[in-house]
Scaffold this active site. Structure first.
Site: not given
Length: 216
Positions: A158, A131
């Site tokens: 992502e 994260d």
């Protein structure tokens, strides 16, 4: 009329008494009327002031409601993790910019970016580190896109995207190179990658002038 009437009908002393009585009565009536008018005016002023205060309060509430709605709209359009626009807003703005470029016959470019071996990054360093990595990448994208209409999005897990109005393919590739250097300079370590010791990404560019009958 009354004065003349009493002059001819009663003696002088009675006239004086009657006149005094009339003066007292008329003065009392005049004072009563004045007090009544003054009280009414005061009430009107108070009511006017209360209405003005209520209007001011209502205007303040409306302004707060407007700010709250704007914040809610911003939250609905923003990715919670990176602070970039989310996929929903990507779809909206892509269509908006597409039709704008179609109408003005100008270039429109888009960049898609995918972090390399991100699953391996999460497996090696944990999801919290993943994260933090995505946050850093999102901030870098936002910093690199300096023009007002250039926008960055978190497209998926992502995956990132950039919409670049008024930008041809060479301009888009130049921006890609700026992004590449900026992310390289972050030097986020990635020992799970098979191509680099740092976090890298792959990207693709689409560019052109929209034509009638085409779609984003």
């Amino acid at each position: 009329f009354f004065i003349l009437y009493y002059i001819y009908s009663i003696n002088e002393q009675e006239i004086v008494n009657i006149l005094l009585l009339k003066i007292f009565v008329f003065t009392t009536i005049a004072i009563s009327i004045s007090i009544s008018l003054y009280t009414t005016k005061i009430k009107e002023c108070i009511n006017k002031e209360e209405i003005e205060q209520k209007n001011i309060h209502l205007a303040a509430l409306n302004e707060k409601l407007k700010d709250l709605n704007e914040k809610l709209e911003q939250l609905a359009a923003t990715d919670y993790l990176t602070g970039l626009y989310n996929r929903r807003q990507f779809d909206i703005l892509l269509h908006t910019e597409w039709h704008s470029a179609l109408r003005e016959s100008t270039h429109l470019s888009m960049i898609m970016l995918d972090v390399d071996f991100f699953k391996e990054f999460n497996d090696l360093y944990g999801h919290l580190a993943g994260d933090d990595c995505l946050k850093s990448l999102g901030a870098t994208l936002l910093f690199t896109l300096s023009r007002p209409r250039d926008r960055a999005f978190r497209y998926g897990g992502e995956e990132f995207a950039c919409i670049l109005p008024l930008t041809d393919s060479q301009g888009a590739l130049h921006i890609c190179d700026n992004i590449r250097r900026a992310i390289h300079d972050l030097a986020i370590r990635h020992e799970g990658s098979s191509i680099s010791e740092r976090v890298t990404f792959s990207y693709g560019v689409a560019s052109g002038i929209p034509q009638p009958g085409g779609t984003p």
